[in-house]
Scaffold this motif. Structure first.
Motif, PDB file in Angstrom:
ATOM      1  N   ARG A 196      62.186  75.254  54.990  1.00 57.80           N
ATOM      2  CA  ARG A 196      61.744  76.601  54.575  1.00 57.80           C
ATOM      3  C   ARG A 196      60.838  77.206  55.623  1.00 57.80           C
ATOM      4  NH1 ARG A 196      61.199  81.092  53.758  1.00 57.80           N
ATOM      5  NH2 ARG A 196      61.173  82.260  51.804  1.00 57.80           N
ATOM      6  N   SER A 269      68.089  74.094  55.238  1.00 61.65           N
ATOM      7  CA  SER A 269      68.059  73.808  53.811  1.00 61.65           C
ATOM      8  C   SER A 269      69.445  73.972  53.197  1.00 61.65           C
ATOM      9  CB  SER A 269      67.079  74.754  53.111  1.00 61.65           C
ATOM     10  OG  SER A 269      67.583  76.077  53.125  1.00 61.65           O
ATOM     11  N   GLU A 307      61.470  74.613  45.131  1.00 58.28           N
ATOM     12  CA  GLU A 307      60.812  74.298  46.400  1.00 58.28           C
ATOM     13  C   GLU A 307      61.234  72.952  46.984  1.00 58.28           C
ATOM     14  OE1 GLU A 307      58.186  72.847  43.025  1.00 58.28           O
ATOM     15  OE2 GLU A 307      59.347  74.644  43.502  1.00 58.28           O
TER      16      GLU A 307
END
Length: 370
Positions: A196, A269, A307
């Motif tokens: 991220r 990701s 997350e």
């Protein structure tokens, strides 16, 4: 000076939602003293002023700075969220940028900012944005394959990048730019995956390229939600093509059979990978994300947090933070441009630890790495 300190005390106290009585308790003074300070009736002595700064989470200089100087000359900012209600954070950003710019000037190295190419909506500009991402890759000398470390790559061409733990929910990063002093990107690293953080860096570079004419003199967001949504879409499209080039992805689809293999190959990701595959028409993002979350819960018995990165995940140990900044501090110290005290502050070390590091470097004759 009374008026300056009074205004700053009031602003920073309200930024923490503290009452005068609560601040007084933290600083070991009376509530009446805080009232007098904030109304410019009395001036705190140097010891009390330092105590107040610590209690408010700012530096002593922040309490002595005129509010009109809470923006750096020539620098304009781009922040996804308004920080006018968080003056402590605004002061922190200004200090970081001041320190970084001063180091560059002290050692006399050139600054860098990507070329500005305005673009304010994604629809109809997808191909152009992807081409600019490819051009930026060439500027970095990366070719079209997976990027080993985007932080290092952009620092090598002179982009100012700092990764800091910022305890603001939902904040990932911001950027600033000056024609004379180059571009700056701040990336939040607090409980945020490396994947991220890399996307945030690429995203902010996108803003620097496409939206620099909209940057402001302070950290206050302007514009409608629709305009912001359009800017975000442009920056996201750029970031996705910067991190995963079209040519390399087309080749990889002949080799890898699933999203996990693809994300591991490109060092991004899984959500970033799904974004790129949707752009190519290979899947629908919403359906794919639901399938992945369902499989994760089936295997673990738990919901997949937004997350969390699916393994294999990138390790923070392979991405040391702020290497260019650290090198500049050591270089400025070795050239006598900053004091040991200032260098220790910038590196978040004690003076004793700093001196020990210098001693060890000399013993092993590796001063050059600093």
């Amino acid at each position: 000076m009374k008026e300056i300190i009074a205004g700053n005390l009031t602003r920073y106290r309200k930024g923490l939602n503290l009452s005068q009585e609560e601040l007084a308790s933290l600083a070991g003074v009376t509530r009446q003293s805080i009232h007098n300070y904030e109304n410019a009736k009395t001036l705190p002595d140097s010891k009390t002023l330092s105590t107040l700064a610590r209690a408010l989470g700012v530096k002593l200089d922040d309490l002595l700075r005129k509010e009109s100087t809470l923006a750096l000359p020539n620098f304009r900012f781009r922040a996804h969220t308004s920080f006018d209600k968080n003056p402590q954070f605004a002061a922190q950003v200004l200090r970081l940028l001041e320190d970084y710019t001063a180091l560059e000037q002290a050692v006399g190295i050139p600054t860098y900012a990507p070329e500005s190419t305005p673009c304010h909506q994604l629809e109809g500009n997808e191909k152009r944005i992807a081409e600019i991402a490819t051009q930026f890759r060439h500027r970095l000398g990366l070719g079209d394959g997976p990027i080993l470390n985007l932080f290092e790559a952009v620092e090598e061409i002179g982009l100012k990048v700092l990764r800091q733990d910022i305890l603001i929910p939902g904040f990932f990063g911001l950027s600033a730019c000056s024609l004379a002093q180059g571009a700056f990107v701040l990336v939040n690293s607090y409980n945020i995956t490396i994947e991220r953080q890399l996307f945030t860096l690429a995203h902010e570079i996108g803003h620097l390229i496409f939206h620099r004419d909209e940057y402001q003199d302070n950290l206050i967001e302007e514009g409608t939600k629709e305009e912001e949504k359009a800017r975000e879409a442009v920056a996201n499209h750029f970031a996705s093509h910067l991190l995963v080039s079209q040519e390399a992805l087309e080749r990889a689809l002949n080799v890898f059979s699933n999203v996990i293999e693809l994300k591991a190959h490109f060092r991004v990701s899984y959500t970033m990978m799904l974004m790129r595959l949707e752009q190519m028409g290979k899947l629908k993002y919403s359906d794919a994300i639901q399938k992945i979350r369902g499989e994760y819960k089936r295997q673990t018995g738990e919901s997949l947090p937004k997350e969390k990165e699916i393994e294999p995940a990138l390790s923070a140990e392979d991405f040391p933070a702020n290497q260019r900044f650290t090198k500049l501090v050591w270089q400025a110290l070795s050239e006598g441009k900053v004091s040991e005290l200032k260098a220790a502050e910038l590196l978040n070390l004690s003076v004793d630890c700093l001196r020990q590091s210098r001693k060890e470097a000399r013993v092993y004759a590796i001063d050059a790495i600093f």
